[in-house]
Design an enzyme around this catalytic site. Structure first.
Site, mmCIF file in Angstrom:
data_model
loop_
_atom_site.group_PDB
_atom_site.id
_atom_site.type_symbol
_atom_site.label_atom_id
_atom_site.label_comp_id
_atom_site.label_asym_id
_atom_site.label_seq_id
_atom_site.Cartn_x
_atom_site.Cartn_y
_atom_site.Cartn_z
ATOM 1 N N HIS A 1 4.828 3.011 12.135
ATOM 2 C CA HIS A 1 3.983 4.205 12.284
ATOM 3 C C HIS A 1 4.652 5.313 13.103
ATOM 4 O O HIS A 1 3.972 6.039 13.825
ATOM 5 C CB HIS A 1 2.625 3.842 12.929
ATOM 6 N N HIS A 30 0.829 -1.209 0.000
ATOM 7 C CA HIS A 30 0.000 0.000 0.000
ATOM 8 C C HIS A 30 0.863 1.258 0.000
ATOM 9 O O HIS A 30 1.926 1.306 0.612
ATOM 10 C CB HIS A 30 -1.029 0.005 1.133
ATOM 11 N N GLU A 53 -4.719 2.242 2.810
ATOM 12 C CA GLU A 53 -4.857 1.064 3.678
ATOM 13 C C GLU A 53 -5.101 1.510 5.112
ATOM 14 O O GLU A 53 -5.888 0.914 5.843
ATOM 15 C CB GLU A 53 -3.572 0.219 3.605
#
Lengths: 334, 334
Positions: free
Chosen positions: A301, A158, A203
């Site tokens: 992240h 993604h 995503e």
């Protein structure tokens, strides 16, 4: 927003249940969800999935009990100063409360403070906001099959990630997928079925790229035999998980020997991937590339998910693994 | 030292042979050995061993042909600006010529220059020198066996590294070995045979720590059943190589199942390690812990072999692997 009282949940056991039992104490307070990710599991992924629900649902549950904000201990097994972002749900029928993560070190500090002081002030300032949806696109390239061009083998990653960094490992699946096409071309192979590389959009925030792709009118007349997704970083590949019936899994497992030389020793039943999940209702076998994830949740992240974290050799091994599997699928079907 | 002419060896094939054939051209010149480490091998270790002889013997060979200095392309598969150090032999009967490595990027730059210019000046300045030998020590700790205290299972790493950095991955075997003792203690295990952790001194410059240990009078009355060395970094462990006869290898291979859960899928015949090699003549089975080395030669013997490069989880997996193997050896013998 400056709030005088923090209600900490140390969260052994089931934190959401614990939260509900603390109903009377939560009202008007910040809920601080301080459940560490379990470090003793071999699979960091297992520890992540145990805690990811807290990030996803925690602020909704806290809001329902009258909390005014929600703070989460970052989802990582490391002690450091990094905030880990990630999907956080909101209800359509209620205003969300402010929700954010703090680093594991800050969580330990706050926890220590709360043990010493009965009245801890916490100053919260968030600058994130929801913007209006805009149109965006999946990016697709393919090598068209020589014999069965309408039978598709998807290789996917993604394109999006969280805006704290470029999401180098998060988006490694895109590089893997492009590299599949390049390697097949370089090797001069002409697959019988179409091998299609898809870099899915969005995503992270609902998977709309994957859903739109599966439902698109453009897919009519095409049969998606299998889809392989890479969404666990560009580390050394260890194996594949296959979401399919027993016969189909066995049919893929018979190719296990092709991967031994790469240091990949298993193909087993399991999950395929977020972006390719919507294809399952059309009969597509979905497959996840599973790399070694010991380090993935150190950087996942965060602002350090940058190109320097990706080792070109390890990245290439993942691409080679996806190339071999997509090519045999293109030649042999399932 | 400023020298006007560089004689480059691009070194396809056998570079030392190539060098000898260039005898007439080498005299009075700097030999620039520009053989890249092979990137297409799965095992970076194989590529390293193919080139390590050039670093070890290259300057001796060049000196014998009358070269005045020796420059080596750093032993790494990466394109970067790092110099990789490492053991370089000298003859007792001849003065050494200056010998050093340059980064892969500098090697490419120099190579490009040499293709354009017929007369390239190279300014060399070395500040390294040989100091007088001094007395140093291996560092040893152990859990004494409850039933056969004089039968020893060694777990080992080496304390020294090259002075460009602390040698964090290079010395990971020391942490592995100390951790073996800690884990056994923490688990409350009482091994029948002695498990001895040795941090060997001076692996890098002749292996004198290992040699002295094996020959020491202190070892008399002890039987060293097996020795396990970790000297390929603190990365995820993949397997063990065993230097022993077929029966002994098979005897260790029967414990393979104990390591599957760690993601270690093989135990096979191979090398043990530099520091434990001298024990072989006393009948000791030597065993090497083999981690994933895709990244090892990115940092090996450079200024970036620092603690930040070591992932605590990956390091711990290596320690657990050595703990299990040393404990079953202590209980069962070979």
């Amino acid at each position: 927003m400056r709030l005088p009282i923090v209600c900490e949940l140390c969260c052994r056991g089931r934190p959401i249940d614990e939260l509900k039992q603390m109903k009377d104490k939560v009202k008007g307070k910040i809920v601080f969800m301080n459940k560490p990710m379990e470090r003793t599991y071999k699979l960091t992924l297992r520890a992540y999935f145990e805690n990811a629900g807290l990030r996803y649902r925690g602020s909704i549950e806290a809001a329902q009990l009258g909390a005014v904000a929600f703070l989460l201990r970052s989802l990582t097994t490391r002690d450091n100063d990094l905030c880990h972002t990630g999907g956080t749900a909101r209800r359509d029928d209620a205003d969300p409360i402010p929700a954010g993560s703090i680093s594991t070190k800050d969580a330990d500090l706050l926890s220590a403070l709360l043990k010493k002081e009965s009245n801890v002030n916490l100053f919260l300032k968030f600058n994130c906001k929801f913007l209006t949806d805009i149109t965006s696109y999946n990016v697709i390239g393919q090598i068209t099959g020589t014999e069965k061009p309408d039978e598709i083998i998807v290789v996917a990653g993604h394109l999006d990630s969280w805006d704290v960094s470029v999401g180098a490992h998060d988006g490694a699946g895109c590089v893997h997928s492009i590299e599949v096409l390049r390697l097949i071309k370089e090797a001069g192979l002409k697959p019988k079925r179409t091998i299609r590389a898809i870099m899915f959009m969005n995503e992270e925030w609902g998977g709309s790229g994957g859903k739109e792709y599966a439902q698109s009118e453009n897919r009519k007349g095409e049969t998606h035999i299998a889809a392989i997704e890479s969404d666990l970083g560009g580390f050394m590949p260890l194996g594949f998980t296959v979401k399919a019936n027993e016969t189909q899994v066995a049919s893929i497992q018979k190719w296990q020997y092709l991967f031994e030389d790469l240091g990949m020793h298993w193909i087993k039943p399991g999950w395929g991937g977020t972006d390719i999940e919507s294809l399952e209702e059309y009969g597509t076998v979905t497959i996840g590339l599973i790399p070694d994830t010991q380090k993935y949740f150190d950087i996942h992240h965060t602002k350090i998910d940058v190109l320097e974290q990706v080792n070109p050799r390890e990245l290439e091994f993942g691409a080679i693994a996806m190339t071999i599997l997509s090519y045999v699928l293109a030649q042999e079907g399932i």
